[in-house]
Design a protein around this motif. Sequence first.
Motif, PDB file in Angstrom:
ATOM      1  N   GLY A 212       0.809  -1.181  -0.102  1.00  0.00           N
ATOM      2  CA  GLY A 212       0.025  -0.097   0.019  1.00  0.00           C
ATOM      3  C   GLY A 212       0.673   1.089   0.052  1.00  0.00           C
ATOM      4  N   HIS A 213       0.085   2.325  -0.546  1.00  0.00           N
ATOM      5  CA  HIS A 213       0.597   3.823  -0.434  1.00  0.00           C
ATOM      6  C   HIS A 213      -0.055   4.558   0.694  1.00  0.00           C
ATOM      7  CE1 HIS A 213       1.437   7.647  -2.916  1.00  0.00           C
ATOM      8  NE2 HIS A 213       1.635   7.763  -1.545  1.00  0.00           N
ATOM      9  N   VAL A 214       0.071   4.822   1.847  1.00  0.00           N
ATOM     10  CA  VAL A 214      -0.657   5.396   2.931  1.00  0.00           C
ATOM     11  C   VAL A 214       0.131   6.875   3.265  1.00  0.00           C
ATOM     12  CG1 VAL A 214      -1.346   5.153   5.220  1.00  0.00           C
ATOM     13  CG2 VAL A 214      -1.229   3.092   3.700  1.00  0.00           C
ATOM     14  N   ARG A 215      -1.018   7.661   3.156  1.00  0.00           N
ATOM     15  CA  ARG A 215      -0.397   9.026   3.561  1.00  0.00           C
ATOM     16  C   ARG A 215      -1.162   9.527   4.747  1.00  0.00           C
ATOM     17  NH1 ARG A 215      -1.592  12.564  -1.089  1.00  0.00           N
ATOM     18  NH2 ARG A 215       0.776  11.935  -1.769  1.00  0.00           N
ATOM     19  N   PHE A 216      -0.549  10.132   5.929  1.00  0.00           N
ATOM     20  CA  PHE A 216      -0.996  10.606   6.899  1.00  0.00           C
ATOM     21  C   PHE A 216      -0.753  12.426   6.560  1.00  0.00           C
ATOM     22  CE2 PHE A 216      -0.435   6.596   8.725  1.00  0.00           C
ATOM     23  CZ  PHE A 216      -1.425   6.366   9.456  1.00  0.00           C
TER      24      PHE A 216
END
Length: 276
Positions: free
Chosen positions: A235-239
Amino acid sequence: GYGPGSTADRAASGHGGHGGGPYACDGATGVPIRQGRTYDDPDDPTEPGSSGYGYTYCCVAAGGGVVRIEAAGTVTVDGSVLADGQDADYKTMAWGQAASGGSITLACWDLAGAGIISANGGSGKLETAGPVAYGTAQSSYAAGGGMIAIYYDATVQTGAAVRGMRITAAAGGYVHAGKTVGVVGEVGITAEAGVGTLRFTDRTLVDELLGNGLSGQVVGVSPYVYEGDLAFNYGHVRFADDGADVTVTGDLVFGGSDSRLEIGGVETRKRTSFVD
């Protein structure tokens, strides 16, 4: 029309994340001006994805649809709930660009299962070897991810109930020479499509699925502390909430071909080289 996330400047559509396109900036602000736009409310998404730009309406890629599920009890997903945007195909769509992911809203007592909940953006298609120049028929860009909002009773929901599930509002990639690749560059600079948004009642699903079943921009969960070691394999997860603060108390180990974790900021990623 094409929808609010589309642009008539040969760029792919946006929704929860912006659409990809040739990277050109406003001279005063440095903000990209050739990208599909973001729109809608990540807390209560109600809009479909936007279709990909094309010279003719007859053949453009369709944006993802709208799914709304309200249940008094447990919702079990062992199959697929999909609101994905269609891929670009310049061969049949004149200057056709990819379409953005749609909206999925789910409200229930709790969520269970090991299926897929997806509002991904469509992929761009490139069929020449190596980088391509803007203005050629091969310039079909990837679209932005959609929006997913999942609400449940926080006193009931457990991470174990969704072990093995994937919840994804990923940006589209690129299909090149018969295989999928992550990013493509141009003679010039290409703006990568943006991930869509993921909104949950609390951090329970994030704790369980981070690194193995999430892809998108997690909103409303910051500061975030992950207790222990985190193997980030998918996955590509951004906060990217204002003042985003993420802590992993143990080791953070990345694996997989395209696992990415981003913290803070919404700057468009730029590429000048072909990445396989």
